[in-house]
Design a protein around this motif. Structure first.
Motif, PDB file in Angstrom:
ATOM      1  N   THR A 197      -9.422  -1.185   2.565  1.00 55.79           N
ATOM      2  CA  THR A 197      -8.600  -2.390   2.461  1.00 55.79           C
ATOM      3  C   THR A 197      -7.996  -2.443   1.062  1.00 55.79           C
ATOM      4  N   PRO A 198      -6.661  -2.329   0.974  1.00 56.93           N
ATOM      5  CA  PRO A 198      -6.049  -2.326  -0.361  1.00 56.93           C
ATOM      6  C   PRO A 198      -6.195  -3.689  -1.045  1.00 56.93           C
ATOM      7  N   VAL A 199      -6.277  -3.688  -2.367  1.00 52.27           N
ATOM      8  CA  VAL A 199      -6.474  -4.956  -3.089  1.00 52.27           C
ATOM      9  C   VAL A 199      -5.169  -5.400  -3.758  1.00 52.27           C
ATOM     10  N   LEU A 200      -5.078  -6.693  -3.958  1.00 56.24           N
ATOM     11  CA  LEU A 200      -3.964  -7.317  -4.699  1.00 56.24           C
ATOM     12  C   LEU A 200      -2.593  -6.840  -4.204  1.00 56.24           C
ATOM     13  N   VAL A 201      -2.450  -6.725  -2.895  1.00 57.34           N
ATOM     14  CA  VAL A 201      -1.234  -6.115  -2.348  1.00 57.34           C
ATOM     15  C   VAL A 201       0.009  -6.959  -2.654  1.00 57.34           C
ATOM     16  N   SER A 202      -0.054  -8.259  -2.382  1.00 53.68           N
ATOM     17  CA  SER A 202       1.166  -9.055  -2.606  1.00 53.68           C
ATOM     18  C   SER A 202       1.474  -9.137  -4.098  1.00 53.68           C
ATOM     19  N   GLU A 203       0.426  -9.178  -4.931  1.00 55.30           N
ATOM     20  CA  GLU A 203       0.646  -9.244  -6.377  1.00 55.30           C
ATOM     21  C   GLU A 203       1.319  -7.957  -6.871  1.00 55.30           C
ATOM     22  N   VAL A 204       0.870  -6.805  -6.345  1.00 55.30           N
ATOM     23  CA  VAL A 204       1.479  -5.527  -6.741  1.00 55.30           C
ATOM     24  C   VAL A 204       2.950  -5.504  -6.322  1.00 55.30           C
ATOM     25  N   CYS A 205       3.211  -5.887  -5.074  1.00 55.45           N
ATOM     26  CA  CYS A 205       4.597  -5.841  -4.582  1.00 55.45           C
ATOM     27  C   CYS A 205       5.496  -6.741  -5.429  1.00 55.45           C
ATOM     28  N   GLU A 206       4.996  -7.911  -5.718  1.00 57.23           N
ATOM     29  CA  GLU A 206       5.810  -8.881  -6.471  1.00 57.23           C
ATOM     30  C   GLU A 206       6.082  -8.412  -7.900  1.00 57.23           C
ATOM     31  N   LEU A 207       5.078  -7.795  -8.519  1.00 54.64           N
ATOM     32  CA  LEU A 207       5.219  -7.464  -9.944  1.00 54.64           C
ATOM     33  C   LEU A 207       5.784  -6.070 -10.194  1.00 54.64           C
ATOM     34  N   LEU A 208       5.707  -5.192  -9.200  1.00 54.89           N
ATOM     35  CA  LEU A 208       6.135  -3.803  -9.442  1.00 54.89           C
ATOM     36  C   LEU A 208       7.609  -3.576  -9.122  1.00 54.89           C
TER      37      LEU A 208
END
Ligand code: SAM
Length: 316
Positions: free
Chosen positions: A12-23
């Motif tokens: 289960t990948p972690v912090l997925v929405s945070e990564v998408c938003e910030l990257l």
């Protein structure tokens, strides 16, 4: 229509929405997932990006890469089995000079951790292996049986931050004089016999982490990839790193801090002394998982995400 191959393993990948938003800052850009695993983050990025974007997935674990059905992404996808320290070589081979975003989600995937044959978990008896890349020569067995007592103590102290390091190293050496240690449960015994029962689990986690870091040269390859990744970003491109222990997080923090420092012009300074920073920190404090994610995914509890952006006019 044919169905995508069933994924045999789970992560289960972690912090997925945070990564998408910030990257992501260019929907048609080139993005590198330097720790592809089962592709959870890449899949999420793919859903966000335009079809003309390019995705590159790197992982040194072929078992992980082989699980991913390429049909899950619409963009052009290059999967490369190698250590992320070879980032420059991977991009050269693909004739790519610069990229718009790089993600590193450090450490292990869940299915490797849960596989007793890999020797990563002290709760699962198995061979003393601990290699991320099973074609490498150095295993935990070699480290445990051939390093000097002082080297063992230093590794346990430096990479595990374990204060009983000397006692544990002495115990390992005592045990191996009568019989070579070949199993993770033997290493576990050495730790259990050396520390206060109240702190056993913490010490075990620290010692296993220490040997894993040594076997996989984790701190060296992280230092190398941080430099390489910073160099290959376009101005405005972003580097996102998720780390799971304080040694990694400290290294990322220091790298971002060092490269985001400017040296303003002072009277009498020559041009080469004036430095414009390479990076701008996007996250001040690291981003951590929301309580809802942390309660569902134990790995998310220790995850720390830091993101920095390449500046437009950096000077060395
Ligand atoms: C935490 S998992 C990544 C999971 C992934 N983000 C996902 O969503 O499935 C870390 C992955 O990075 C890989 N890895 C760790 N260190 C590496 C390195 N130095 N070079 C290449 N891959 C590495 C591991 O094999 C593992 O599959």
């Amino acid at each position: 229509m044919s169905q995508p191959a069933q994924t045999q393993f789970r992560h289960t990948p972690v912090l997925v929405s945070e990564v998408c938003e910030l990257l992501v800052n260019d929907l048609s850009g080139i993005y590198v997932d330097g720790t592809f695993g089962l592709g959870g983050h890449t899949k999420a990025l793919s859903a966000l990006l335009n079809v003309d974007a390019t995705l590159i997935g790197i992982d040194q674990d072929q078992t992980a890469l082989a699980q991913f059905p390429p049909s899950l992404v619409q963009q052009s996808l290059h999967l490369v089995c190698t250590n992320f320290e070879n980032l420059n070589q991977v991009l050269n081979d693909l004739n790519i000079n610069k990229v718009h975003g790089i993600l590193l989600d450090l450490g292990l995937n869940s299915f490797s951790l849960d596989d007793p044959e890999r020797g990563f978990a002290f709760s699962l008896p198995g061979p003393l292996d601990m290699r991320f890349d099973r074609s490498n020569e150095l295993t935990a067995e070699i480290v445990v049986n051939t390093y000097s007592q002082e080297q063992l103590a230093n590794i346990i102290y430096r990479y595990g931050e374990e204060r009983n390091s000397r006692r544990i190293a002495r115990r390992i050496v005592e045990m191996r004089t009568s019989k070579k240690l070949t199993r993770s449960d033997e290493l576990k015994q050495a730790v259990m016999k050396s520390v206060d029962p109240r702190f056993r689990n913490k010490s075990l986690a620290r010692v296993f982490q220490a040997f894993r870091i040594e076997v996989n040269r984790e701190m060296d390859v992280l230092a190398q990839v941080l430099d390489a990744a910073t160099d290959v970003l376009v101005p405005g491109g972003r580097l996102a790193v998720i780390s799971y222990h304080s040694l990694e997080d400290r290294m990322v923090k220091m790298h971002f801090r060092e490269l985001s420092r400017d040296v303003p012009r002072q009277p009498g300074m020559v041009d080469t002394e004036v430095k414009i920073p390479f990076l701008k920190r996007i996250t001040g404090k690291p981003v951590v998982a929301q309580p809802s994610e942390a309660s569902q995914n134990p790995r998310a509890r220790s995850a720390k995400l830091r993101v920095a952006e390449r500046t437009t006019h950096a000077t060395q």
